[in-house]
Design an enzyme around this catalytic site. Sequence first.
Site, short mmCIF file in Angstrom:
data_model
loop_
_atom_site.label_atom_id
_atom_site.label_comp_id
_atom_site.label_asym_id
_atom_site.label_seq_id
_atom_site.Cartn_x
_atom_site.Cartn_y
_atom_site.Cartn_z
N HIS A 1 0.74 -1.13 -0.15
CA HIS A 1 -0.01 0.07 0.12
C HIS A 1 1.02 1.31 0.10
O HIS A 1 0.34 2.25 0.44
CB HIS A 1 -0.93 0.13 1.27
CG HIS A 1 -2.10 -0.97 0.74
ND1 HIS A 1 -2.16 -2.20 0.50
CD2 HIS A 1 -3.41 -0.46 0.54
CE1 HIS A 1 -3.29 -2.61 0.19
NE2 HIS A 1 -4.07 -1.66 0.31
N ASP B 1 -6.11 4.71 9.95
CA ASP B 1 -7.71 4.79 9.44
C ASP B 1 -7.96 3.62 8.76
O ASP B 1 -9.08 3.39 8.73
CB ASP B 1 -7.88 5.99 8.65
CG ASP B 1 -7.62 7.34 9.46
OD1 ASP B 1 -7.44 7.25 10.64
OD2 ASP B 1 -7.27 8.40 8.86
N GLU C 1 -9.87 13.95 14.71
CA GLU C 1 -8.99 14.04 13.33
C GLU C 1 -9.98 15.27 12.60
O GLU C 1 -10.53 16.10 13.35
CB GLU C 1 -9.32 12.92 12.32
CG GLU C 1 -8.27 11.68 12.62
CD GLU C 1 -8.11 10.55 11.40
OE1 GLU C 1 -8.62 10.90 10.31
OE2 GLU C 1 -7.47 9.78 11.56
P1 FAD Z 1 4.26 -1.72 2.18
O1 FAD Z 1 3.69 -0.62 1.20
O2 FAD Z 1 4.15 -3.08 1.43
O3 FAD Z 1 5.79 -1.47 2.69
C1 FAD Z 1 5.94 -0.27 3.06
C2 FAD Z 1 7.57 -0.17 3.48
O4 FAD Z 1 7.70 -1.01 4.46
C3 FAD Z 1 8.24 -0.86 2.64
O5 FAD Z 1 9.60 -0.01 2.45
C4 FAD Z 1 8.59 -2.21 2.80
O6 FAD Z 1 9.81 -2.81 2.08
C5 FAD Z 1 8.64 -1.87 4.22
N1 FAD Z 1 8.24 -3.10 5.04
C6 FAD Z 1 6.97 -3.91 4.91
N2 FAD Z 1 6.85 -4.69 5.74
C7 FAD Z 1 7.94 -4.63 6.43
C8 FAD Z 1 8.36 -5.57 7.65
N3 FAD Z 1 7.66 -6.64 7.89
N4 FAD Z 1 9.61 -5.24 7.96
C9 FAD Z 1 10.37 -4.32 7.57
N5 FAD Z 1 9.99 -3.36 6.64
C10 FAD Z 1 8.87 -3.72 6.07
N6 FAD Z 1 -0.79 5.43 7.14
C11 FAD Z 1 -0.92 5.74 8.35
O7 FAD Z 1 -0.08 5.97 9.09
N7 FAD Z 1 -2.29 6.19 8.82
C12 FAD Z 1 -3.37 5.72 8.10
O8 FAD Z 1 -4.54 6.26 8.45
C13 FAD Z 1 -3.21 5.23 6.80
N8 FAD Z 1 -4.23 5.04 6.08
C14 FAD Z 1 -3.83 4.44 4.75
C15 FAD Z 1 -5.08 4.06 3.65
C16 FAD Z 1 -4.79 3.56 2.56
C17 FAD Z 1 -5.90 3.36 1.75
C18 FAD Z 1 -3.45 3.47 2.15
C19 FAD Z 1 -3.18 2.86 0.88
C20 FAD Z 1 -2.32 3.66 3.07
C21 FAD Z 1 -2.60 4.20 4.30
N9 FAD Z 1 -1.50 4.63 5.14
C22 FAD Z 1 -1.81 4.97 6.26
C23 FAD Z 1 -0.14 4.30 4.69
C24 FAD Z 1 0.59 3.26 5.09
O9 FAD Z 1 1.02 3.18 6.52
C25 FAD Z 1 1.72 2.83 4.36
O10 FAD Z 1 1.16 2.50 2.93
C26 FAD Z 1 2.25 1.57 4.66
O11 FAD Z 1 3.58 1.51 3.92
C27 FAD Z 1 1.88 0.31 4.95
O12 FAD Z 1 1.57 -0.40 3.77
P2 FAD Z 1 1.84 -1.67 3.84
O13 FAD Z 1 1.49 -2.59 4.91
O14 FAD Z 1 0.97 -2.17 2.43
O15 FAD Z 1 3.40 -1.70 3.39
#
Ligand code: FAD
Length: 541
Positions: free
Chosen positions: A95, A163, A280
Amino acid sequence: MAQNMVLLLFVIYRLISTVGLTVDPTALLRLNPGGQLSTDPSDLDSASWDFGGLSRAAPPAAVVRPSSAADVSAVLRASHASARAFPVSARGHGHSINGQARAPGGVVVDMHHGVASRAARGIPVFSPSLGGYYVDVWGGDLWIDVLNWTLSNGGLAPKSWTDYLYLTVGGTLSNAGISGQAFHHGPQISNVYELDVVTGKGDMVTCSEKENPELFFGVLGGLGQFGIITRARIALEPAPQRVRWIRVLYSNFTAFTKDQEHLISLHGAAHQSQRFDYVEGFVIVDEGLINNWRSSFFSPRNPVKISSLGDNNNNNNGGIFYCLEMTRNYDESTAGSIDQEVEALLKELEFIPTSVFTTDLPYVDFLDRVHKAELKLRAKGLWEVAHPWLNLFVPASQIADFDRGVFAGILGNKTTGPILIYPMNKHKWDERSSVVTPDEEVFYLVALLRSALPDSGESTQSLEYLSKQNQQILDFCDESGIEVKQYLPHYRTQSDWARHFGPKWERFLRLKSEFDPKFILGTGQGIFQSISSISSSSFSS
Ligand code: FAD
């Protein structure tokens, strides 16, 4: 199967370390041990794509779905031991916006789609020394699954949220993890007691504030640069049963921010009844937005018309409205007093009197509110579009300048997606973590969560237009001396990264050389690209 893979990777690792072979990820895969390693083009394609959908990079050579921390370690050891290390990135739920979880030409460790989750999840326990409950979960678990698990094992829930819950524990802990509870509980990275991390050398390390604290705090907000989080110990509390959810409107930005800052100043209230649990807000630059996708709050049969609000205040801000959003949690045992408590808190605020919108719902439905909006958007084909999102932390002392220049200026009266704005208390963030925030006690998150809609026929909704506008906003802040910090940061040059981290940069570099000396991890973030190309040629020579 998992054992086979560990064994196989171990043999390759021994080979490489003994005879100094150069290995690339596909060499590992020629000896494919089974379903855990994939070179299927559709898997590679998925692993090079993310929610942002802004660009495509070269795909990884392989995707690994680990069944344990040992599998993660085997991949990293193999790369680290190779004469020519290959990139390895953890992918949570993909994401990110700017390809942060990619590993072009390397290995993506798909933390969510392995079989590790349930096996790694512990039963919540009470710790007398911590004075509270916690649960151990797999780094690739989604927060929605953590919530369902803790609810069904003792009626507990994590304290601090995002969120949207279809994000992974490791993904949000690598950033910060924020929502309307952060003013009180701090971000998610302030609500984790212990981690298991596999470093860039493949070492499996348990860390906490007391044990290996450098790695612990480095990894929190560390953008995946120092290790892959395989286990996190998350702080829990008894889950409330219900939520009273209130929205009120303002036409006056000063009154809006004054009230938001007042509400977050109540974080230390002696009793829960004297503060809200979540604060918020969002900006409505065009009336259409009040009933937009995150406004699942309002019934579509009963849309809000701003003109019907009877705002007699002077609205000097070009027709912009600001919505303050608050919740109070309660249980059956406190249901009798919830009305009076909410009324007492609202009495202190200066919103447009006719603009109070209230709803009441189960706690879980409140936490999972954005998913409902996701389903609606998916049904209309509006979820899988490009998302040129921009998230900024803005110092409270400069938020009015930001309002004038951006909401009332650069955005014009058009935007395609919600614009969140809410303040947080810096002292709830641990300065030892890697995340950077403005240098003021109160700072705001401003999240421009916009979607590009190329088929709309409106040039203002194109990806190109919105991307340029994001740059315009950053340039405006630069030129006006508004000292923003990007949240979920994205920069193209190392000097920009150094500027972003400021005084934390030196430590960031030191931790990188200690825990990932071959620059294997998190190349999708683009922090160490230039260094790693220099280093990898010197490593292989
Ligand atoms: P990815 O996008 O897959 O990875 C993000 C980063 O973290 C990459 O660099 C990856 O290599 C690293 N990573 C992933 N897993 C690990 C692990 N286990 N160990 C070490 N590194 C790792 N953020 C907020 O803070 N608050 C919100 O309310 C919020 N709402 C969101 C709503 C939507 C619809 C979306 C799309 C995003 C939102 N986000 C929010 C952002 C979100 O926190 C980031 O996208 C975050 O990267 C988490 O997504 P993911 O788990 O898919 O991680």
